[in-house]
Scaffold this motif. Sequence first.
Motif, PDB file in Angstrom:
ATOM      1  N   HIS A 139      -6.150  -0.691  -0.332  1.00 18.01           N
ATOM      2  CA  HIS A 139      -6.642  -0.928   1.033  1.00 18.01           C
ATOM      3  C   HIS A 139      -8.016  -1.587   0.998  1.00 18.01           C
ATOM      4  O   HIS A 139      -8.289  -2.489   1.799  1.00 18.01           O
ATOM      5  CB  HIS A 139      -6.710   0.375   1.814  1.00 18.01           C
ATOM      6  CG  HIS A 139      -7.386   0.221   3.150  1.00 18.01           C
ATOM      7  ND1 HIS A 139      -6.798  -0.445   4.195  1.00 18.01           N
ATOM      8  CD2 HIS A 139      -8.610   0.606   3.590  1.00 18.01           C
ATOM      9  CE1 HIS A 139      -7.615  -0.448   5.228  1.00 18.01           C
ATOM     10  NE2 HIS A 139      -8.718   0.190   4.889  1.00 18.01           N
TER      11      HIS A 139
ATOM     12  N   GLN B 106       0.823  -1.207   0.000  1.00 18.37           N
ATOM     13  CA  GLN B 106       0.000   0.000   0.000  1.00 18.37           C
ATOM     14  C   GLN B 106       0.855   1.254   0.000  1.00 18.37           C
ATOM     15  O   GLN B 106       0.527   2.238  -0.672  1.00 18.37           O
ATOM     16  CB  GLN B 106      -0.946  -0.010   1.194  1.00 18.37           C
ATOM     17  CG  GLN B 106      -2.045  -1.023   1.056  1.00 18.37           C
ATOM     18  CD  GLN B 106      -2.981  -1.014   2.231  1.00 18.37           C
ATOM     19  OE1 GLN B 106      -2.876  -0.180   3.109  1.00 18.37           O
ATOM     20  NE2 GLN B 106      -3.901  -1.965   2.238  1.00 18.37           N
TER      21      GLN B 106
ATOM     22  N   GLY C 225      -0.391   7.608  -5.998  1.00 18.76           N
ATOM     23  CA  GLY C 225      -1.170   8.575  -5.247  1.00 18.76           C
ATOM     24  C   GLY C 225      -2.158   7.952  -4.281  1.00 18.76           C
ATOM     25  O   GLY C 225      -2.210   6.733  -4.072  1.00 18.76           O
ATOM     26  N   LEU C 226      -2.975   8.835  -3.703  1.00 17.29           N
ATOM     27  CA  LEU C 226      -3.908   8.442  -2.646  1.00 17.29           C
ATOM     28  C   LEU C 226      -5.015   7.524  -3.153  1.00 17.29           C
ATOM     29  O   LEU C 226      -5.402   6.577  -2.461  1.00 17.29           O
ATOM     30  CB  LEU C 226      -4.515   9.693  -2.005  1.00 17.29           C
ATOM     31  CG  LEU C 226      -5.413   9.478  -0.803  1.00 17.29           C
ATOM     32  CD1 LEU C 226      -4.643   8.781   0.309  1.00 17.29           C
ATOM     33  CD2 LEU C 226      -5.978  10.796  -0.308  1.00 17.29           C
ATOM     34  N   ALA C 227      -5.519   7.773  -4.343  1.00 14.97           N
ATOM     35  CA  ALA C 227      -6.613   6.941  -4.871  1.00 14.97           C
ATOM     36  C   ALA C 227      -6.170   5.494  -5.038  1.00 14.97           C
ATOM     37  O   ALA C 227      -6.915   4.550  -4.716  1.00 14.97           O
ATOM     38  CB  ALA C 227      -7.093   7.506  -6.201  1.00 14.97           C
ATOM     39  N   SER C 228      -4.966   5.278  -5.509  1.00 15.71           N
ATOM     40  CA  SER C 228      -4.452   3.924  -5.685  1.00 15.71           C
ATOM     41  C   SER C 228      -4.233   3.246  -4.334  1.00 15.71           C
ATOM     42  O   SER C 228      -4.520   2.049  -4.170  1.00 15.71           O
ATOM     43  CB  SER C 228      -3.149   3.959  -6.472  1.00 15.71           C
ATOM     44  OG  SER C 228      -2.657   2.655  -6.637  1.00 15.71           O
ATOM     45  N   ALA C 229      -3.730   4.011  -3.360  1.00 17.76           N
ATOM     46  CA  ALA C 229      -3.527   3.439  -2.022  1.00 17.76           C
ATOM     47  C   ALA C 229      -4.861   3.055  -1.395  1.00 17.76           C
ATOM     48  O   ALA C 229      -4.975   2.008  -0.748  1.00 17.76           O
ATOM     49  CB  ALA C 229      -2.788   4.424  -1.139  1.00 17.76           C
ATOM     50  N   LYS C 230      -5.892   3.877  -1.578  1.00 22.88           N
ATOM     51  CA  LYS C 230      -7.220   3.529  -1.041  1.00 22.88           C
ATOM     52  C   LYS C 230      -7.772   2.279  -1.712  1.00 22.88           C
ATOM     53  O   LYS C 230      -8.370   1.422  -1.053  1.00 22.88           O
ATOM     54  CB  LYS C 230      -8.188   4.693  -1.261  1.00 22.88           C
ATOM     55  CG  LYS C 230      -8.057   5.797  -0.264  1.00 22.88           C
ATOM     56  CD  LYS C 230      -9.155   6.820  -0.474  1.00 22.88           C
ATOM     57  CE  LYS C 230      -9.119   7.900   0.568  1.00 22.88           C
ATOM     58  NZ  LYS C 230     -10.205   8.866   0.396  1.00 22.88           N
TER      59      LYS C 230
ATOM     60  N   GLN D 142       2.120   1.723  -3.519  1.00 22.62           N
ATOM     61  CA  GLN D 142       1.051   2.248  -4.377  1.00 22.62           C
ATOM     62  C   GLN D 142       0.823   3.731  -4.120  1.00 22.62           C
ATOM     63  O   GLN D 142       0.584   4.500  -5.051  1.00 22.62           O
ATOM     64  CB  GLN D 142      -0.250   1.466  -4.145  1.00 22.62           C
ATOM     65  CG  GLN D 142      -0.234   0.059  -4.653  1.00 22.62           C
ATOM     66  CD  GLN D 142      -0.132   0.014  -6.173  1.00 22.62           C
ATOM     67  OE1 GLN D 142      -0.652   0.878  -6.879  1.00 22.62           O
ATOM     68  NE2 GLN D 142       0.574  -0.986  -6.675  1.00 22.62           N
ATOM     69  N   PHE D 143       0.916   4.135  -2.870  1.00 23.08           N
ATOM     70  CA  PHE D 143       0.729   5.554  -2.556  1.00 23.08           C
ATOM     71  C   PHE D 143       1.839   6.406  -3.179  1.00 23.08           C
ATOM     72  O   PHE D 143       1.577   7.450  -3.761  1.00 23.08           O
ATOM     73  CB  PHE D 143       0.695   5.757  -1.041  1.00 23.08           C
ATOM     74  CG  PHE D 143       0.647   7.196  -0.622  1.00 23.08           C
ATOM     75  CD1 PHE D 143      -0.520   7.933  -0.787  1.00 23.08           C
ATOM     76  CD2 PHE D 143       1.770   7.820  -0.119  1.00 23.08           C
ATOM     77  CE1 PHE D 143      -0.573   9.268  -0.418  1.00 23.08           C
ATOM     78  CE2 PHE D 143       1.734   9.155   0.259  1.00 23.08           C
ATOM     79  CZ  PHE D 143       0.557   9.878   0.109  1.00 23.08           C
ATOM     80  N   HIS D 144       3.087   5.946  -3.070  1.00 20.73           N
ATOM     81  CA  HIS D 144       4.199   6.728  -3.596  1.00 20.73           C
ATOM     82  C   HIS D 144       4.237   6.734  -5.121  1.00 20.73           C
ATOM     83  O   HIS D 144       4.662   7.715  -5.726  1.00 20.73           O
ATOM     84  CB  HIS D 144       5.531   6.222  -3.039  1.00 20.73           C
ATOM     85  CG  HIS D 144       5.705   6.532  -1.585  1.00 20.73           C
ATOM     86  ND1 HIS D 144       5.807   7.819  -1.107  1.00 20.73           N
ATOM     87  CD2 HIS D 144       5.785   5.722  -0.504  1.00 20.73           C
ATOM     88  CE1 HIS D 144       5.951   7.800   0.203  1.00 20.73           C
ATOM     89  NE2 HIS D 144       5.930   6.523   0.604  1.00 20.73           N
TER      90      HIS D 144
END
Length: 167
Positions: free
Chosen positions: A104, A88, A96-101, A91-93
Amino acid sequence: MQVHTLDKATIINELQFGVGINHAVHEGRRSDFALILSMFSDDVRDNTPVEVVQEPQTTDEILRQRFELQAPQALRSDQSSYSISAQQATQFHQSGLASAKLTHYLTPEPLTYLPEQTFDLPEEVYHNLSGHQRRHLAEKAPRQVIPADLYNQLISAQRHDQIRTQI
């Protein structure tokens, strides 16, 4: 009327008497009215039709299979949860945030990361325990109870030792 005949009559409500109650009320026959009322059943379940409702068995696992849901979010961490967290973070780095969410929601992280091999104790408490207490926590099998005839065994061992030393 005999008592057993009245018991087997199973009078539940006033419809089984017809106009008998009505006549007793209008003619002022209190004793007949009281007798008829005393023969009614005092159980509410006799007066109310009761149906047995079959509840379908619904458990969390059955609903998850039916709606094709993921496994629930873990409450505490284990060894596999660290790789999920690393994935996760990657994916965030990278995206971005949408991919990390999204990652998750597909494979949720555990709610808490507790230290491992501390027997469900906080780290501060576990490290403050003495070596003896940690050893007792680590023991899987229960400790052997002192035998009831320990005193007799010790005395007989002492006597055998005394005999061996004298020979």
